[in-house]
Design a protein around this motif. Structure first.
Motif, PDB file in Angstrom:
ATOM      1  N   LEU A 119       9.210  -8.209  -8.734  1.00  0.00           N
ATOM      2  CA  LEU A 119       7.896  -7.789  -8.246  1.00  0.00           C
ATOM      3  C   LEU A 119       8.041  -6.901  -7.014  1.00  0.00           C
ATOM      4  O   LEU A 119       7.317  -5.920  -6.841  1.00  0.00           O
ATOM      5  N   TRP A 120       9.000  -7.226  -6.164  1.00  0.00           N
ATOM      6  CA  TRP A 120       9.211  -6.440  -4.944  1.00  0.00           C
ATOM      7  C   TRP A 120       9.645  -5.023  -5.301  1.00  0.00           C
ATOM      8  O   TRP A 120       9.168  -4.044  -4.753  1.00  0.00           O
ATOM      9  N   ARG A 121      10.564  -4.912  -6.293  1.00  0.00           N
ATOM     10  CA  ARG A 121      11.042  -3.581  -6.700  1.00  0.00           C
ATOM     11  C   ARG A 121       9.914  -2.783  -7.347  1.00  0.00           C
ATOM     12  O   ARG A 121       9.861  -1.562  -7.213  1.00  0.00           O
ATOM     13  N   GLU A 122       9.009  -3.513  -8.033  1.00  0.00           N
ATOM     14  CA  GLU A 122       7.856  -2.847  -8.614  1.00  0.00           C
ATOM     15  C   GLU A 122       7.002  -2.229  -7.511  1.00  0.00           C
ATOM     16  O   GLU A 122       6.584  -1.066  -7.603  1.00  0.00           O
ATOM     17  N   GLU A 123       6.771  -3.015  -6.459  1.00  0.00           N
ATOM     18  CA  GLU A 123       6.004  -2.492  -5.322  1.00  0.00           C
ATOM     19  C   GLU A 123       6.711  -1.284  -4.722  1.00  0.00           C
ATOM     20  O   GLU A 123       6.093  -0.283  -4.380  1.00  0.00           O
ATOM     21  N   GLU A 124       8.020  -1.386  -4.589  1.00  0.00           N
ATOM     22  CA  GLU A 124       8.796  -0.313  -3.977  1.00  0.00           C
ATOM     23  C   GLU A 124       8.654   0.987  -4.773  1.00  0.00           C
ATOM     24  O   GLU A 124       8.410   2.058  -4.209  1.00  0.00           O
ATOM     25  N   SER A 125       8.800   0.884  -6.112  1.00  0.00           N
ATOM     26  CA  SER A 125       8.713   2.120  -6.895  1.00  0.00           C
ATOM     27  C   SER A 125       7.283   2.655  -6.895  1.00  0.00           C
ATOM     28  O   SER A 125       7.078   3.871  -6.949  1.00  0.00           O
ATOM     29  N   ALA A 126       6.279   1.761  -6.796  1.00  0.00           N
ATOM     30  CA  ALA A 126       4.890   2.220  -6.721  1.00  0.00           C
ATOM     31  C   ALA A 126       4.684   3.016  -5.431  1.00  0.00           C
ATOM     32  O   ALA A 126       3.967   4.006  -5.392  1.00  0.00           O
ATOM     33  N   ARG A 127       5.372   2.564  -4.330  1.00  0.00           N
ATOM     34  CA  ARG A 127       5.258   3.272  -3.061  1.00  0.00           C
ATOM     35  C   ARG A 127       5.859   4.661  -3.167  1.00  0.00           C
ATOM     36  O   ARG A 127       5.421   5.596  -2.542  1.00  0.00           O
ATOM     37  N   ARG A 128       6.949   4.748  -3.940  1.00  0.00           N
ATOM     38  CA  ARG A 128       7.666   6.011  -3.965  1.00  0.00           C
ATOM     39  C   ARG A 128       6.994   7.051  -4.869  1.00  0.00           C
ATOM     40  O   ARG A 128       7.131   8.237  -4.651  1.00  0.00           O
ATOM     41  N   GLY A 129       6.326   6.622  -5.919  1.00  0.00           N
ATOM     42  CA  GLY A 129       5.715   7.616  -6.786  1.00  0.00           C
ATOM     43  C   GLY A 129       4.917   6.961  -7.891  1.00  0.00           C
ATOM     44  O   GLY A 129       4.918   5.736  -8.001  1.00  0.00           O
ATOM     45  N   PRO A 130       4.273   7.750  -8.678  1.00  0.00           N
ATOM     46  CA  PRO A 130       3.406   7.202  -9.694  1.00  0.00           C
ATOM     47  C   PRO A 130       4.183   6.606 -10.874  1.00  0.00           C
ATOM     48  O   PRO A 130       3.654   5.731 -11.574  1.00  0.00           O
ATOM     49  N   GLU A 131       5.446   7.039 -11.064  1.00  0.00           N
ATOM     50  CA  GLU A 131       6.142   6.553 -12.274  1.00  0.00           C
ATOM     51  C   GLU A 131       6.319   5.034 -12.177  1.00  0.00           C
ATOM     52  O   GLU A 131       6.720   4.508 -11.142  1.00  0.00           O
ATOM     53  N   SER A 132       5.964   4.389 -13.239  1.00  0.00           N
ATOM     54  CA  SER A 132       5.950   2.933 -13.190  1.00  0.00           C
ATOM     55  C   SER A 132       7.184   2.386 -13.910  1.00  0.00           C
ATOM     56  O   SER A 132       7.677   2.981 -14.861  1.00  0.00           O
ATOM     57  N   ARG A 133       7.682   1.260 -13.407  1.00  0.00           N
ATOM     58  CA  ARG A 133       8.834   0.636 -14.065  1.00  0.00           C
ATOM     59  C   ARG A 133       8.346  -0.116 -15.284  1.00  0.00           C
ATOM     60  O   ARG A 133       7.346  -0.803 -15.247  1.00  0.00           O
ATOM     61  N   ASP A 134       9.097   0.045 -16.344  1.00  0.00           N
ATOM     62  CA  ASP A 134       8.729  -0.656 -17.570  1.00  0.00           C
ATOM     63  C   ASP A 134       9.377  -2.031 -17.542  1.00  0.00           C
ATOM     64  O   ASP A 134      10.600  -2.151 -17.545  1.00  0.00           O
ATOM     65  N   ARG A 135       8.586  -3.055 -17.498  1.00  0.00           N
ATOM     66  CA  ARG A 135       9.219  -4.352 -17.355  1.00  0.00           C
ATOM     67  C   ARG A 135       9.171  -5.169 -18.631  1.00  0.00           C
ATOM     68  O   ARG A 135       9.795  -6.217 -18.704  1.00  0.00           O
ATOM     69  N   GLY A 136       8.436  -4.765 -19.631  1.00  0.00           N
ATOM     70  CA  GLY A 136       8.270  -5.618 -20.811  1.00  0.00           C
ATOM     71  C   GLY A 136       7.496  -6.842 -20.402  1.00  0.00           C
ATOM     72  O   GLY A 136       6.807  -6.838 -19.368  1.00  0.00           O
ATOM     73  N   GLY A 137       7.606  -7.926 -21.137  1.00  0.00           N
ATOM     74  CA  GLY A 137       6.843  -9.121 -20.778  1.00  0.00           C
ATOM     75  C   GLY A 137       7.713 -10.092 -20.009  1.00  0.00           C
ATOM     76  O   GLY A 137       8.929  -9.945 -19.956  1.00  0.00           O
ATOM     77  N   TRP A 138       7.065 -11.048 -19.349  1.00  0.00           N
ATOM     78  CA  TRP A 138       7.816 -12.147 -18.733  1.00  0.00           C
ATOM     79  C   TRP A 138       8.288 -13.100 -19.822  1.00  0.00           C
ATOM     80  O   TRP A 138       7.564 -13.325 -20.785  1.00  0.00           O
ATOM     81  N   THR A 139       9.467 -13.656 -19.675  1.00  0.00           N
ATOM     82  CA  THR A 139       9.895 -14.701 -20.613  1.00  0.00           C
ATOM     83  C   THR A 139       9.167 -15.994 -20.273  1.00  0.00           C
ATOM     84  O   THR A 139       8.565 -16.119 -19.200  1.00  0.00           O
ATOM     85  N   LEU A 140       9.258 -16.935 -21.193  1.00  0.00           N
ATOM     86  CA  LEU A 140       8.576 -18.221 -20.972  1.00  0.00           C
ATOM     87  C   LEU A 140       9.093 -18.898 -19.702  1.00  0.00           C
ATOM     88  O   LEU A 140       8.327 -19.394 -18.879  1.00  0.00           O
ATOM     89  N   ARG A 141      10.428 -18.828 -19.542  1.00  0.00           N
ATOM     90  CA  ARG A 141      11.038 -19.456 -18.377  1.00  0.00           C
ATOM     91  C   ARG A 141      10.529 -18.808 -17.093  1.00  0.00           C
ATOM     92  O   ARG A 141      10.223 -19.489 -16.108  1.00  0.00           O
ATOM     93  N   GLN A 142      10.406 -17.469 -17.118  1.00  0.00           N
ATOM     94  CA  GLN A 142       9.909 -16.768 -15.929  1.00  0.00           C
ATOM     95  C   GLN A 142       8.446 -17.109 -15.659  1.00  0.00           C
ATOM     96  O   GLN A 142       8.035 -17.245 -14.516  1.00  0.00           O
ATOM     97  N   ARG A 143       7.669 -17.254 -16.752  1.00  0.00           N
ATOM     98  CA  ARG A 143       6.263 -17.632 -16.564  1.00  0.00           C
ATOM     99  C   ARG A 143       6.147 -18.986 -15.875  1.00  0.00           C
ATOM    100  O   ARG A 143       5.321 -19.185 -14.989  1.00  0.00           O
ATOM    101  N   VAL A 144       6.999 -19.921 -16.334  1.00  0.00           N
ATOM    102  CA  VAL A 144       6.964 -21.258 -15.711  1.00  0.00           C
ATOM    103  C   VAL A 144       7.319 -21.137 -14.230  1.00  0.00           C
ATOM    104  O   VAL A 144       6.649 -21.703 -13.357  1.00  0.00           O
ATOM    105  N   ALA A 145       8.372 -20.347 -13.955  1.00  0.00           N
ATOM    106  CA  ALA A 145       8.786 -20.179 -12.564  1.00  0.00           C
ATOM    107  C   ALA A 145       7.673 -19.527 -11.743  1.00  0.00           C
ATOM    108  O   ALA A 145       7.405 -19.932 -10.600  1.00  0.00           O
ATOM    109  N   LEU A 146       6.994 -18.529 -12.313  1.00  0.00           N
ATOM    110  CA  LEU A 146       5.905 -17.847 -11.601  1.00  0.00           C
ATOM    111  C   LEU A 146       4.743 -18.802 -11.348  1.00  0.00           C
ATOM    112  O   LEU A 146       4.164 -18.824 -10.248  1.00  0.00           O
ATOM    113  N   ALA A 147       4.421 -19.611 -12.377  1.00  0.00           N
ATOM    114  CA  ALA A 147       3.316 -20.565 -12.217  1.00  0.00           C
ATOM    115  C   ALA A 147       3.627 -21.536 -11.085  1.00  0.00           C
ATOM    116  O   ALA A 147       2.791 -21.849 -10.239  1.00  0.00           O
ATOM    117  N   TRP A 148       4.901 -21.974 -11.066  1.00  0.00           N
ATOM    118  CA  TRP A 148       5.295 -22.917 -10.034  1.00  0.00           C
ATOM    119  C   TRP A 148       5.221 -22.252  -8.655  1.00  0.00           C
ATOM    120  O   TRP A 148       4.746 -22.822  -7.674  1.00  0.00           O
TER     121      TRP A 148
END
Lengths: 262, 429
Positions: free
Chosen positions: B310-339
């Motif tokens: 997420l931090w790198r996403e913010e960083e690239s947004a600061r630098r320019g309009p091109e957005s990083r393609d992240r695909g979806g979060w995995t289930l494990r990442q979703r659980v970690a994010l929810a927590w």
């Protein structure tokens, strides 16, 4: 040192024609070596040259096949309290259930005799020795939870607690971090400053030239010994590290085989 | 257990007391054998004392009497001596030579006892398995109190072992930990070792009537091995081994009575169960503790990876309009994010997950570790650019502030990583 006998009285350590055999097979041949306090003295040689064996032979841990070793002109058994020994770190089980303090206290055991336990005086001594090697803050830790360099310093602290006049250290700098190495050398130099003799089995020629007053080059026999600068010559080093001494090795094997087949 | 079925009487009490006493003696000796990595020798001794007992009984000694104790100790020392001789002269490995010596001596003992069965009062099966249940019926009167003979023997043996252990504690400790240094320092290493072996023989022979030659091995080794999992100091380990041994003896006896089976066998089974329990549940090195620590680490890594992403996403947004393609979060990442959203590190918004201030701080630390390490590797190891990311991805979760400061100093204070991205400053919260 060896050769010139301007020395007054008996040498601190004197190996006279020492031969050591494992089983029947000689691994050290006819060592003549005299070392005097104070000083930092290194025993250097390739793997399997018999460096550790030389220390163990002096301490009576392996039997002599021939020759004598004397300390202050007396046999080891008469003066063993005055000699401290630090074995190679790998020779003990570091998962053993003891604390750092327990191990250092062992250095005080010999002077306690039967049935007496270490008391406040011994604990103070052990604590001071731990402080000297920079480990005062880990006294209560289990020894397995220390780094290799810290473990080596615990061993050194135990030897210090023995308050000996001669110290034998077997590879105290093998696998040791830079900070521990500096600390260990500083303590060893202090011991020399107090008039004691420190004999170290060592493997690193660079630090040897820098730190030690005297050196013995050993490869199954004594190649050379004396003040560091005069011993660490390229000629001597070539003779020490020229590869296994095939003749001595083969003779050793032959002796062993002859006993076997008889 | 049906309370009505268990008629408590003094017989049970004496049987349990005897079992507890012999176990306690074995636990003290066993602790020293286990830390010396000599439990195999305990096994050997426990078997090899049999011919010593047989000869002593043939010579007129009675089971549990002084002559038999002496015979057992002698047999134990002969076993160890023969083992050493086979090793040094026969060229056998230590385990093989012990195996040859103790099985042969044990077999000789069985042969002797069976051959002389009509003449002596020694039952082979009793020697092998013990009869704890019958111990209370062979009594002796001491100071007006009727006591089982086996209990008295076990008590005397335990007292002897304990006294010897306390009096020679420092000798045993030094010799067990570092025999070479102890010998060089003039400690009586050989004498303490012989004393320990004699104590093992005594503990074994005192246990024979109660538990037999086979199960006494369990009493020597298992309580000490269990205690070793739970303790970091020798005296605590020994105390714990004794407690485990005594409690297991009581539980084992009662369980055997309940299920109407061999008391000695059940005690050994309970000891084994105690070991498994300790191996699974030991607070520091137990299986559960290790798995939990591993899982906690894995979840922390996942969570930090999400934050850093997420931090790198913010960083690239600061630098320019091109957005990083992240695909979806995995289930494990979703659980970690929810927590983490519960813990306050991230927020769920209409645009997806966003960092909170505290989450951003933590993310910056991770990214800082990552880029510092890339910079260090690029600078000191001269790795090509595509070799830098994988090690940094792994190491970024494990660097403390002091290590980061050291790395920063060693990369010469540069503020970008080898890919040209800015290294975030150290967070001071």
């Amino acid at each position: 040192m060896a050769g010139e006998d301007r020395h007054q009285g008996p040498h601190t350590i004197e190996f006279h024609d020492v031969t050591v055999a494992y089983g029947r097979r000689p691994v050290l041949w006819n060592i003549d070596l005299a070392i005097d306090a104070p000083g930092l003295f290194a025993i250097i040689g390739p793997n399997g040259a018999g460096k550790s064996t030389l220390l163990k032979a002096a301490l009576g841990l392996v039997p002599l096949a021939g020759g004598t070793v004397t300390f202050f002109g007396k046999p080891f058994a008469d003066v063993r309290r005055r000699i401290g020994y630090v074995p190679q770190r790998e020779t003990v089980d570091w998962d053993f259930p003891v604390s750092v303090m327990d191990v250092v206290l062992m250095g005080t055991y010999p002077r306690l005799g039967w049935f007496r336990r270490p008391g406040p005086a011994e604990r103070d001594c052990a604590r001071a020795c731990l402080g000297r090697v920079g480990l005062a803050d880990v006294a209560d830790r289990q020894i397995g939870r220390l780094s290799g360099g810290q473990q080596q310093r615990v061993f050194l602290a135990r030897a210090l607690a023995q308050q000996a006049d001669v110290y034998f250290l077997d590879e105290p700098l093998a696998g040791v971090d830079a900070r521990s190495q500096d600390q260990i050398f500083r303590v060893l130099s202090e011991l020399r400053g107090e008039g004691r003799l420190v004999v170290v089995v060592h493997h690193d020629l660079r630090t040897a030239a820098e730190w030690f007053d005297g050196v013995a080059l050993v490869d199954m026999r004594l190649v050379a010994s004396g003040p560091t600068a005069s011993v660490l010559t390229s000629d001597n080093l070539r003779r020490t590290y020229a590869g296994p001494l095939d003749v001595l090795d083969e003779i050793g094997l032959a002796v062993e085989q002859a006993r076997r087949t008889r | 257990m049906d309370p009505a079925a268990f008629e408590w009487n003094a017989m049970h009490g004496w049987a349990i007391a005897t079992a507890a006493m012999v176990s306690a003696g074995c636990a003290v000796v066993g602790t020293l054998l286990v830390v010396r990595r000599m439990s195999l020798l305990g096994d050997a001794i426990s078997h090899a004392v049999l011919p010593g007992i047989a000869v002593a009984v043939l010579a007129g000694g009675r089971p549990g009497g002084p002559l038999v104790l002496l015979g057992a100790v002698a047999a134990a020392l002969v076993t160890v001596g023969l083992t050493q001789v086979l090793r040094s002269e026969g060229g056998l490995a230590e385990d093989s030579s012990a195996g040859v010596v103790f099985t042969t001596l044990f077999a000789a003992g069985v042969v002797l006892i069976t051959a002389a069965a009509s003449r002596i009062d020694l039952d082979p099966s009793c020697v092998l398995y013990g009869i704890l249940e019958l111990v209370p019926f062979d009594t002796i009167r001491i100071a007006g109190l009727e006591m089982p003979r086996a209990f008295v023997t076990a008590g005397l043996v335990f007292a002897t072992i304990l006294l010897g252990c306390v009096l020679t504690w420092k000798e045993q400790l030094f010799a067990a930990f570092d025999p070479d240094a102890a010998r060089a320092a003039g400690m009586p290493v050989t004498a303490t070792t012989i004393g320990l072996l004699a104590a093992a023989a005594l503990a074994t022979v005192a246990s024979f009537e109660a538990v037999g030659a086979i199960l006494v091995v369990a009493m020597l080794v298992v309580p000490a091995a269990t205690a070793e999992l739970l303790s970091r100091r020798l005296h605590r380990m020994m105390l714990l081994a004794v407690v485990i041994a005594v409690v297991s003896a009581a539980i084992g006896y009662l369980a055997a009575w309940h299920w109407n089976t061999s008391a000695a066998g059940m005690i050994a089974v309970v000891l084994g169960a105690a070991y498994v329990l300790a191996a699974v549940a030991a607070p520091q090195d137990g299986l559960v503790a290790r798995l939990a620590a591993q899982a906690a680490l894995n979840w922390r890594v996942t969570a930090e990876d999400c934050l850093a992403f997420l931090w790198r996403e913010e960083e690239s947004a600061r630098r320019g309009p091109e957005s990083r393609d992240r695909g979806g979060w995995t289930l494990r990442q979703r659980v970690a994010l929810a927590w983490m959203s519960w813990a306050g590190g991230v927020l769920w918004t209409a645009d997806g997950w966003r960092l909170t201030d505290s989450g951003r701080t933590r993310a910056e630390t991770v990214v800082r570790s990552h880029r510092l390490w890339e910079a260090w590797l690029g600078h000191h190891v001269k790795l090509p650019l595509d070799h830098l990311h994988p090690p940094a991805e792994w190491i970024e979760h494990h660097l403390g502030a002091d290590v980061r400061a050291r790395i920063e100093a060693e990369v010469g204070g540069r503020d970008t990583d080898p890919h040209g991205r800015a290294i975030p400053p150290e967070q001071t919260s």
